[in-house]
Motif scaffolding. Structure first.
Motif, PDB file in Angstrom:
ATOM      1  N   LEU A  27       0.863  -1.184   0.000  1.00  0.00           N
ATOM      2  CA  LEU A  27       0.000   0.000   0.000  1.00  0.00           C
ATOM      3  C   LEU A  27       0.895   1.228   0.000  1.00  0.00           C
ATOM      4  CD1 LEU A  27      -3.048   0.722   0.205  1.00  0.00           C
ATOM      5  CD2 LEU A  27      -2.734   0.891   2.676  1.00  0.00           C
ATOM      6  N   GLU A  28       0.788   2.049  -1.048  1.00  0.00           N
ATOM      7  CA  GLU A  28       1.687   3.191  -1.202  1.00  0.00           C
ATOM      8  C   GLU A  28       1.126   4.474  -0.589  1.00  0.00           C
ATOM      9  OE1 GLU A  28       4.677   3.023  -2.296  1.00  0.00           O
ATOM     10  OE2 GLU A  28       4.692   1.006  -3.183  1.00  0.00           O
ATOM     11  N   SER A  29      -0.143   4.742  -0.812  1.00  0.00           N
ATOM     12  CA  SER A  29      -0.714   5.995  -0.311  1.00  0.00           C
ATOM     13  C   SER A  29      -2.154   5.793   0.146  1.00  0.00           C
ATOM     14  CB  SER A  29      -0.656   7.087  -1.379  1.00  0.00           C
ATOM     15  OG  SER A  29      -1.341   6.688  -2.550  1.00  0.00           O
ATOM     16  N   VAL A  30      -2.495   6.466   1.232  1.00  0.00           N
ATOM     17  CA  VAL A  30      -3.842   6.422   1.805  1.00  0.00           C
ATOM     18  C   VAL A  30      -4.372   7.847   1.850  1.00  0.00           C
ATOM     19  CG1 VAL A  30      -5.205   5.923   3.876  1.00  0.00           C
ATOM     20  CG2 VAL A  30      -3.365   4.370   3.183  1.00  0.00           C
ATOM     21  N   LEU A  31      -5.602   8.022   1.397  1.00  0.00           N
ATOM     22  CA  LEU A  31      -6.222   9.348   1.396  1.00  0.00           C
ATOM     23  C   LEU A  31      -7.360   9.380   2.411  1.00  0.00           C
ATOM     24  CD1 LEU A  31      -6.503  12.182   0.068  1.00  0.00           C
ATOM     25  CD2 LEU A  31      -8.125  11.131  -1.532  1.00  0.00           C
TER      26      LEU A  31
END
Length: 226
Positions: free
Chosen positions: A100-104
């Motif tokens: 998982l690279e990015s969470v918004l």
């Protein structure tokens, strides 16, 4: 009656075997997994009650694309879980596997009151929990309508506890700004809140969490406040 009982028993056994095959690789890796099968004509509400009974911390469910009309008039399983689950719901929309690279985290800051403050805190806490466990980068998005609702990006960054360049503020509908930010970042998970409603207000289909489901190519975690 006997034929129906035999059929249910056979189906129960079939699903037990399927579940055992499904979890076996994870059991071999040392994970402790308990399974349960529940037969209920009202299976959507059964999901909610079963999760509450076992004190689940998270419900994970696959979510499929639906038309705007279907979302508007049908009580889908997503609709029911978002409104009635007593724990966060992760609606999985993709089959991607990998880091998982990015969470918004998507926040609504216009509405005031203790309930909304608690919901905002809970959404941020769950988003931070995910990134702490995965090493992903946390971003935040806030959509405003009207100058009186504008929020300076540094203030959003401070509220979430992230660098200034990861705070995204835009004017427009929440679902539009969320979709745009997801696309720009390539975010693979959106964490958003949903304030529980009762009575006739619960019947209204179309909160932001639902509206973004078919607009973004990312999984959605919905955190409810009750």
């Amino acid at each position: 009656a006997n034929d129906m009982d035999s059929f249910r028993e056979a189906e129960h056994t079939r699903h037990e075997m399927w579940l055992e095959r499904l979890i076996q690789p994870y059991v071999d890796d040392g994970l402790k997994i308990e399974t349960a099968i529940e037969c209920n004509d009202d299976w959507r509400n059964a999901l909610v009650s079963a999760a509450k009974r076992v004190k689940a911390d998270l419900i994970v469910r696959s979510s499929y694309r639906r038309s705007a009309l279907q979302r508007r008039v049908l009580k889908t399983t997503d609709w029911l879980l978002i409104r009635r689950a007593h724990c966060p719901v992760l609606l999985v929309k993709t089959d991607r596997v990998g880091k998982l690279e990015s969470v918004l985290v998507a926040l609504s800051m216009m509405k005031k009151g203790r309930a909304h403050e608690k919901l905002t805190d809970a959404v941020i806490d769950h988003a931070r929990s995910v990134v702490e466990r995965t090493g992903a980068k946390l971003h935040a998005v806030y959509a405003y309508q009207g100058r009186e609702n504008f929020l300076h990006p540094p203030d959003l960054a401070k509220r979430v506890g992230i660098p200034r360049n990861r705070a995204h503020v835009g004017e427009g509908l929440p679902e539009t700004e969320i979709a745009k930010t997801v696309s720009e970042l390539g975010a693979t998970l959106v964490v958003i809140g949903s304030l529980a409603r009762k009575g006739m207000t619960e019947m209204v289909v179309g909160n932001t969490a639902e509206r973004i489901l078919d607009q973004i190519n990312a999984d959605v975690m919905v955190v409810s406040q009750r």
